[in-house]
Enzyme design. Structure first.
Site, mmCIF file in Angstrom:
data_model
loop_
_atom_site.group_PDB
_atom_site.id
_atom_site.type_symbol
_atom_site.label_atom_id
_atom_site.label_comp_id
_atom_site.label_asym_id
_atom_site.label_seq_id
_atom_site.Cartn_x
_atom_site.Cartn_y
_atom_site.Cartn_z
ATOM 1 N N LYS A 40 0.834 -1.144 -0.080
ATOM 2 C CA LYS A 40 0.132 0.086 0.119
ATOM 3 C C LYS A 40 0.899 1.289 0.315
ATOM 4 C CE LYS A 40 -4.070 -1.838 2.442
ATOM 5 N NZ LYS A 40 -4.605 -2.604 3.599
ATOM 6 N N GLN B 142 -4.966 -1.133 9.483
ATOM 7 C CA GLN B 142 -5.078 -2.374 9.141
ATOM 8 C C GLN B 142 -5.768 -3.470 9.903
ATOM 9 O OE1 GLN B 142 -3.641 -3.388 5.983
ATOM 10 N NE2 GLN B 142 -4.469 -5.188 6.651
ATOM 11 N N ASP C 75 -11.306 3.353 3.955
ATOM 12 C CA ASP C 75 -11.744 1.812 4.090
ATOM 13 C C ASP C 75 -13.472 1.814 3.980
ATOM 14 O OD1 ASP C 75 -10.243 -0.143 3.812
ATOM 15 O OD2 ASP C 75 -9.682 -0.206 5.990
#
Ligand code: NAD
Length: 298
Positions: free
Chosen positions: A54, A98, A121
């Site tokens: 990422k 995460q 997200d």
């Protein structure tokens, strides 16, 4: 009949190029550099690989990347303090924590502490609610990536029958909402669904997000359907040597490719779309926070 192979890797590369072009334009015209912060707690090897790739792709797109690595012993309070600091940092337009988090931390509490405008997200309850009610939202990356691939195959989805297998908050439910917003007739199937093959056989569009290797078989598929495989499953591969493994999806690709109109491979289908959509979301988030319109072509 042999299905078209949906090349998610190529599509994702194209999307990343469009993101990079939009970022360059924002810098030149508005002195705005989108910034994405990724927070990793603990040392899960798979999570470390995701976070590294990422960060690399964020920088390649011309964006600022901020990495925060915290020890596995981090308390919820400590993590919430980091989130708070990122919420208040004007250089940070997107925040990603995460998952999974260590046991002592509530994922729900952390996700809902992220400023919804920076929730790239799309897991915050505000964004889930906005998506469900048709308001402008940050949309979860994996189902958004699936939708882009499906629309690329079929164009207008209005009136199509779609079956989503799996009802998780991160894939199945938002996938169903996105397809509903495209005016599909949507069924969400799950572990308690009766006669799943018969349900799936109705579908013009099948999205499998279960986590069970090779579950969806060729005779479950309506001829010509578009099949999108979200699953990532590691199975033994004795043909590659003792102890070797390989990654397969939730779809029995060899069988389904004989019946479907188009199908995503694993790897190289949905997987590459997720990070590309994350970069897209961070760029869109930066525009919205600056009061600018969403960039064109994203
Ligand atoms: P999850 O475990 O949260 O949800 C799985 C869902 O499958 C559940 O809703 C459950 O009801 C359903 N299910 C379980 N057994 C079933 C059965 N026998 N029949 C029908 N439904 C059944 O998983 P998730 O987080 O949604 O992820 C699903 C899969 O997608 C996993 O393999 C995961 O690794 C993968 N994934 C891939 C990406 C990507 O970037 N490609 C992103 C997220 C998840």
């Amino acid at each position: 009949m042999t299905a078209r192979v949906i090349d998610g890797k190529a599509f994702a590369a194209g999307l990343r190029e469009r993101v990079a072009a939009a970022v360059a334009k924002l810098k030149a015209e508005h002195d705005l550099q989108p910034g994405l912060a990724v927070v990793l707690v603990g040392e899960d090897p798979a999570s470390e690989i995701y976070v590294r790739s990422k960060a690399k792709q964020t920088v390649e797109a011309g964006m600022n990347s901020f990495e925060h690595k915290l020890p596995a012993t981090t308390t919820q309070e400590e993590l919430l303090a980091v989130v708070d600091q990122l919420n208040n940092d004007p250089k940070v337009h997107g925040i990603l924590v995460q998952l999974p988090l260590p046991k002592q931390i509530s994922e729900e509490a952390v996700i809902n502490a992220i400023d919804p405008a920076k929730d790239v997200d799309g897991f915050h309850v505000i964004n889930a609610g906005r998506l469900a009610t048709g308001q402008s939202a940050m949309v979860p990356c994996t189902p958004f990536g699936c939708l882009l691939l499906i629309k690329d195959q079929l164009g207008d989805l209005s009136g199509k029958t779609a079956v989503v297998i799996g009802r998780s908050n991160i894939v199945g439910k938002p996938m169903a909402q996105l397809l509903l917003a495209e005016s599909c007739t949507v069924t969400v199937a799950h572990s308690r669904t009766k006669d799943l093959p018969a349900v799936v056989r109705q579908a013009d569009i099948v999205v499998a997000a279960v986590g069970r290797p090779l579950m969806v078989k060729g005779d479950w598929i309506k001829p010509g359907a578009v099949v999108v495989d979200v699953g990532i499953n590691r199975i033994p591969a004795p043909e590659k040597g003792e102890g070797a493994t390989r990654v397969v999806g939730d779809v029995d690709y060899a069988e389904v490719a004989e019946v479907a109109g188009a199908v995503t491979p694993v790897p190289g289908g949905v997987g590459p779309m997720t990070i590309a959509c994350l970069l897209r979301n961070a760029t869109v988030a930066a525009c919205r926070q600056a009061g600018l319109p969403d960039p064109e072509g994203l």
